[in-house]
Scaffold this active site. Structure first.
Site, short mmCIF file in Angstrom:
data_model
loop_
_atom_site.label_atom_id
_atom_site.label_comp_id
_atom_site.label_asym_id
_atom_site.label_seq_id
_atom_site.Cartn_x
_atom_site.Cartn_y
_atom_site.Cartn_z
N CYS A 3 20.81 55.92 15.60
CA CYS A 3 19.90 55.49 14.54
C CYS A 3 19.58 56.71 13.68
O CYS A 3 19.06 57.72 14.18
CB CYS A 3 18.61 54.91 15.13
SG CYS A 3 17.31 54.67 13.91
N CYS A 6 15.89 57.79 13.78
CA CYS A 6 15.54 58.44 15.05
C CYS A 6 16.05 59.88 15.04
O CYS A 6 15.37 60.79 15.54
CB CYS A 6 16.12 57.67 16.23
SG CYS A 6 15.16 56.20 16.69
N ASP A 29 12.59 60.16 0.46
CA ASP A 29 13.82 59.37 0.39
C ASP A 29 14.90 60.20 -0.28
O ASP A 29 14.66 60.88 -1.28
CB ASP A 29 13.57 58.07 -0.39
CG ASP A 29 14.67 57.05 -0.16
OD1 ASP A 29 14.40 56.01 0.46
OD2 ASP A 29 15.82 57.29 -0.61
N HIS A 45 11.25 53.53 17.95
CA HIS A 45 12.31 52.75 17.29
C HIS A 45 11.97 51.26 17.36
O HIS A 45 12.09 50.63 18.41
CB HIS A 45 13.67 53.00 17.92
CG HIS A 45 14.77 52.23 17.25
ND1 HIS A 45 15.44 52.71 16.14
CD2 HIS A 45 15.26 50.99 17.47
CE1 HIS A 45 16.32 51.80 15.74
NE2 HIS A 45 16.23 50.75 16.53
N ASN A 85 11.41 46.42 3.50
CA ASN A 85 12.55 45.52 3.41
C ASN A 85 12.92 45.08 4.82
O ASN A 85 13.04 45.93 5.71
CB ASN A 85 13.74 46.22 2.75
CG ASN A 85 13.46 46.58 1.30
OD1 ASN A 85 12.76 45.87 0.60
ND2 ASN A 85 14.00 47.71 0.86
N HIS A 96 15.75 50.80 11.33
CA HIS A 96 14.58 51.39 11.98
C HIS A 96 13.46 51.13 10.98
O HIS A 96 13.51 51.64 9.85
CB HIS A 96 14.81 52.89 12.23
CG HIS A 96 13.66 53.63 12.87
ND1 HIS A 96 13.84 54.48 13.96
CD2 HIS A 96 12.34 53.68 12.58
CE1 HIS A 96 12.67 55.00 14.30
NE2 HIS A 96 11.74 54.54 13.46
N HIS A 98 10.77 50.88 8.35
CA HIS A 98 10.26 51.95 7.49
C HIS A 98 9.55 51.32 6.30
O HIS A 98 9.86 50.21 5.88
CB HIS A 98 11.40 52.86 7.01
CG HIS A 98 12.54 52.12 6.39
ND1 HIS A 98 13.51 51.52 7.15
CD2 HIS A 98 12.87 51.87 5.11
CE1 HIS A 98 14.39 50.93 6.36
NE2 HIS A 98 14.02 51.12 5.10
N HIS A 100 8.44 52.06 2.37
CA HIS A 100 8.64 52.88 1.18
C HIS A 100 7.28 53.06 0.50
O HIS A 100 6.63 52.07 0.14
CB HIS A 100 9.58 52.18 0.19
CG HIS A 100 10.96 51.91 0.72
ND1 HIS A 100 12.05 52.67 0.35
CD2 HIS A 100 11.42 50.96 1.56
CE1 HIS A 100 13.13 52.19 0.95
NE2 HIS A 100 12.79 51.15 1.69
P1 5GP Z 1 16.11 50.18 3.02
O1 5GP Z 1 17.16 49.82 2.00
O2 5GP Z 1 16.65 50.04 4.44
O3 5GP Z 1 14.80 49.52 2.83
O4 5GP Z 1 15.81 51.71 2.78
C1 5GP Z 1 16.53 52.75 3.36
C2 5GP Z 1 16.22 53.99 2.57
O5 5GP Z 1 16.63 55.10 3.34
C3 5GP Z 1 16.94 54.07 1.23
O6 5GP Z 1 15.99 54.16 0.18
C4 5GP Z 1 17.80 55.33 1.36
O7 5GP Z 1 17.85 56.07 0.16
C5 5GP Z 1 17.12 56.09 2.48
N1 5GP Z 1 18.00 56.91 3.27
C6 5GP Z 1 19.17 56.51 3.86
N2 5GP Z 1 19.71 57.54 4.55
C7 5GP Z 1 18.84 58.59 4.40
C8 5GP Z 1 18.86 59.93 4.90
O8 5GP Z 1 19.77 60.37 5.60
N3 5GP Z 1 17.82 60.72 4.54
C9 5GP Z 1 16.80 60.28 3.76
N4 5GP Z 1 15.82 61.14 3.46
N5 5GP Z 1 16.75 59.01 3.28
C10 5GP Z 1 17.76 58.19 3.61
ZN ZN Z 2 15.49 54.52 15.19
#
Ligand code: 5GP
Ligand code: ZN
Length: 112
Positions: A3, A6, A29, A45, A85, A96, A98, A100
């Site tokens: 993950c 994680c 992000d 997690h 989301n 995992h 999260h 925003h």
């Molecule tokens: P989701 O689309 O799942 O709601 O959001 C995932 C977010 O994680 C995205 O906005 C993406 O830019 C961010 N993200 C994905 N991989 C990484 C990473 O390795 N580091 C950081 N800081 N953000 C990440």
């Molecule tokens: Zn995780």
């Protein structure tokens, strides 16, 4: 566990940390969609909002206790948006849970 968040929490993948406590980790992000775009995650997690239960919801309340502290530290005195989301239709890409935290400008009135 395979993950990415994680691994970020563990420090195995680098990130720009903006907040940490016993239950919560927050970092910038990698692909910001607003002047301030922070991801606030529980250290435990939990795959998505679909997996929140009475047993693990303390991790989620800890996230929301951290949000105003992070917002204040980021200078979001005029408001902000918190987005989760969930699943395929919610366009969740990292499994995992999260949240925003977006701000630093007047955000779109549209949410879809
Ligand atoms: P989701 O689309 O799942 O709601 O959001 C995932 C977010 O994680 C995205 O906005 C993406 O830019 C961010 N993200 C994905 N991989 C990484 C990473 O390795 N580091 C950081 N800081 N953000 C990440
Ligand atoms: Zn995780």
């Amino acid at each position: 566990m395979d993950c990415i968040f994680c691994k970020i929490i563990a420090g195995d993948i680098p990130s720009t940390k903006v907040y940490e406590d016993g239950k919560v980790f927050a970092f910038r992000d990698i692909n910001p969609q607003a002047p301030v775009h922070v991801l606030v995650v529980p250290k435990e997690h939990i795959p998505s909002a679909d997996f929140i239960t009475a047993e693990n919801s303390g991790n989620i309340s800890a996230v929301f206790e951290a949000v105003p502290k992070i917002a204040a530290a980021e200078g979001l005195t005029n408001g902000y948006r918190v987005i989760n989301n969930c699943g395929e239709d919610g366009c969740q890409s990292v499994k995992h849970i999260h949240f925003h935290l977006l701000g630093g400008k007047k955000l779109s009135e549209k949410m879809d």
